[in-house]
Design a protein around this motif. Structure first.
Motif, short mmCIF file in Angstrom:
data_model
loop_
_atom_site.label_atom_id
_atom_site.label_comp_id
_atom_site.label_asym_id
_atom_site.label_seq_id
_atom_site.Cartn_x
_atom_site.Cartn_y
_atom_site.Cartn_z
N THR A 62 -2.60 0.17 -1.80
CA THR A 62 -1.75 -0.73 -1.04
C THR A 62 -2.19 -0.87 0.41
OG1 THR A 62 0.58 -1.26 -0.62
CG2 THR A 62 -0.11 1.01 -0.22
N HIS A 66 1.90 -4.95 2.44
CA HIS A 66 2.63 -4.64 1.21
C HIS A 66 3.72 -3.61 1.49
CE1 HIS A 66 2.94 -4.66 -3.18
NE2 HIS A 66 3.08 -3.35 -3.14
N SER A 69 7.19 -4.52 2.92
CA SER A 69 8.20 -5.14 2.05
C SER A 69 8.95 -4.12 1.19
CB SER A 69 7.53 -6.16 1.12
OG SER A 69 6.64 -5.52 0.20
N PHE A 70 8.66 -2.84 1.36
CA PHE A 70 9.28 -1.81 0.52
C PHE A 70 10.81 -1.83 0.65
CE2 PHE A 70 5.86 1.69 -0.34
CZ PHE A 70 5.07 0.73 -0.96
N ALA A 378 7.70 -2.52 -3.35
CA ALA A 378 7.86 -3.93 -3.02
C ALA A 378 8.76 -4.60 -4.06
CB ALA A 378 6.50 -4.62 -2.96
#
Length: 380
Positions: A62, A66, A69-70, A378
């Motif tokens: 990752t 990325h 957006s967790f 995500a």
């Protein structure tokens, strides 16, 4: 700040036998390791350090965008007992399928995310568990290591073909609580530190003590260890102390410190070396400050403070050398080198105690004193 790491050298070559201009030569060994153990340490160091500068994140790992957006995707509640309650320690397999947790209830749990079941509840510690680690061995069964305030380190082994877990070794000898340990990258040794001012190296195969490192005469400050960490190449080991020092040792030399760093004014309760080997992160659960040391210069590269009400239980670099997690009152993820905050998660009912990036960094597993494992990822 005294030091024997060469100021102008990368950490992996810090123990070169000859001193260059501006460097300080390492002291000679007084109690040498056995030839077998020395070979394990030296060959592992040589193999890892020779490729570290060129090493990149694994294909498909990752990236920062990325991670930004967790969000929380799943939770696993009600692990460990309610009295006393809390998951105090965490480790997770690299594929994200298996978690090992330690509890305030003195037990170690092995949890399978795939089946949603606890595979084992390992009993034997007589005080709360301080730290756990899962060891995945090529061609061999998995091991779990745990340490506790009961002054012991325990090694648990998985039965053949995923069978019953059982106690393999009970490592004793410390007179104070074991505050932390690190598994050597060879996966054949484990080093553990104690509040009794010593740290010891153990052989995972037979459970025997390989060597004990005592406090040094004439060295100012405390050697009562409150945290412990190992460099990813396996030579340097760092112990945080109750007076805010960080003692860095060359595992091959018990006669002198490789470096001594003043980190915090309170006990250093968490340490983590970066995967590139150049940085050391430190924190104290009595001070909401994160510090990053540059080990090539033995200076504080950067530091920052969280809100005054925040408590920090763990700082940890991920294996890709891209991220630093900081967990306690909440969970935060920072980008390595820029130290920008990428994620803040605070939807937890109790202090968070551990964080592990798994599945090529596509998931972040958190443990907490609310007896819950949380998985961030995500949005699907």
């Amino acid at each position: 700040m005294g030091a024997t790491i060469g100021f102008n050298q990368p950490v992996e070559s810090a123990a070169a036998p000859a001193a260059a201009d501006g460097d300080v030569e390492m002291s000679s060994n007084v109690e040498k390791l056995s030839a077998e153990v020395d070979n394990i340490i030296s060959s592992t160091h040589q193999a890892l350090s020779s490729t570290r500068k060129k090493r990149k994140p694994a294909p498909g790992y990752t990236n920062a965008e990325h991670v930004k957006s967790f969000i929380q995707q799943t939770t696993v509640p009600s692990l460990h007992a309610t009295k006393p309650a809390g998951i105090t320690a965490l480790d997770v397999s690299m594929d994200g399928n298996l978690a090992v947790t330690g509890g305030a209830d003195k037990t170690v749990h092995v949890y399978d995310f795939t089946s949603g079941k606890t595979l084992a509840t390992l009993k034997g510690h007589t005080k709360p568990v301080k730290q756990v680690a899962l060891i995945e061995q090529d061609g061999a069964g998995r091991l779990a290591v745990s340490c506790s305030a009961d002054k012991t380190v325990k090694v648990w082994s998985e039965g053949a073909d995923g069978g019953k877990w059982s106690l393999q070794h009970n490592l004793t000898g410390h007179k104070g609580e074991v505050s932390g340990f690190t598994v050597h990258p060879s996966k054949r040794l484990v080093a553990a530190a104690s509040t009794d001012q010593t740290w010891s190296l153990y052989d995972l195969a037979n459970g025997e003590t390989v060597k004990t490192y005592d406090p040094l005469e004439g060295q100012e400050g405390s050697f009562a260890y409150t945290s412990f960490a190992g460099h990813p190449d396996g030579i340097l080991h760092a112990g945080g102390t109750d007076d805010g020092n960080v003692r860095i040792w060359d595992i091959r030399d018990a006669s002198a410190l490789a470096a001594s760093l003043q980190s915090h004014s309170n006990p250093v309760t968490s340490l983590s070396f970066s995967e590139n080997g150049y940085y050391l992160a430190s924190s104290s659960n009595a001070d909401p400050t994160v510090k990053i040391f540059d080990l090539r210069k033995l200076t504080v590269l950067t530091s920052w403070q969280l809100p005054a009400e925040n408590k920090i239980n763990e700082v940890r670099f991920d294996t890709s050398a891209q991220f630093l997690t900081v967990v306690g009152t909440d969970a935060r993820v920072y980008a390595n080198k820029t130290w920008d905050e990428l994620v803040k998660f605070d939807d937890n009912a109790g202090d968070l105690t551990g964080a592990r990036f798994v599945d090529l960094g596509r998931k972040l597993v958190l443990s907490g004193m609310d007896r819950t494992l949380r998985v961030l990822a995500a949005p699907q």
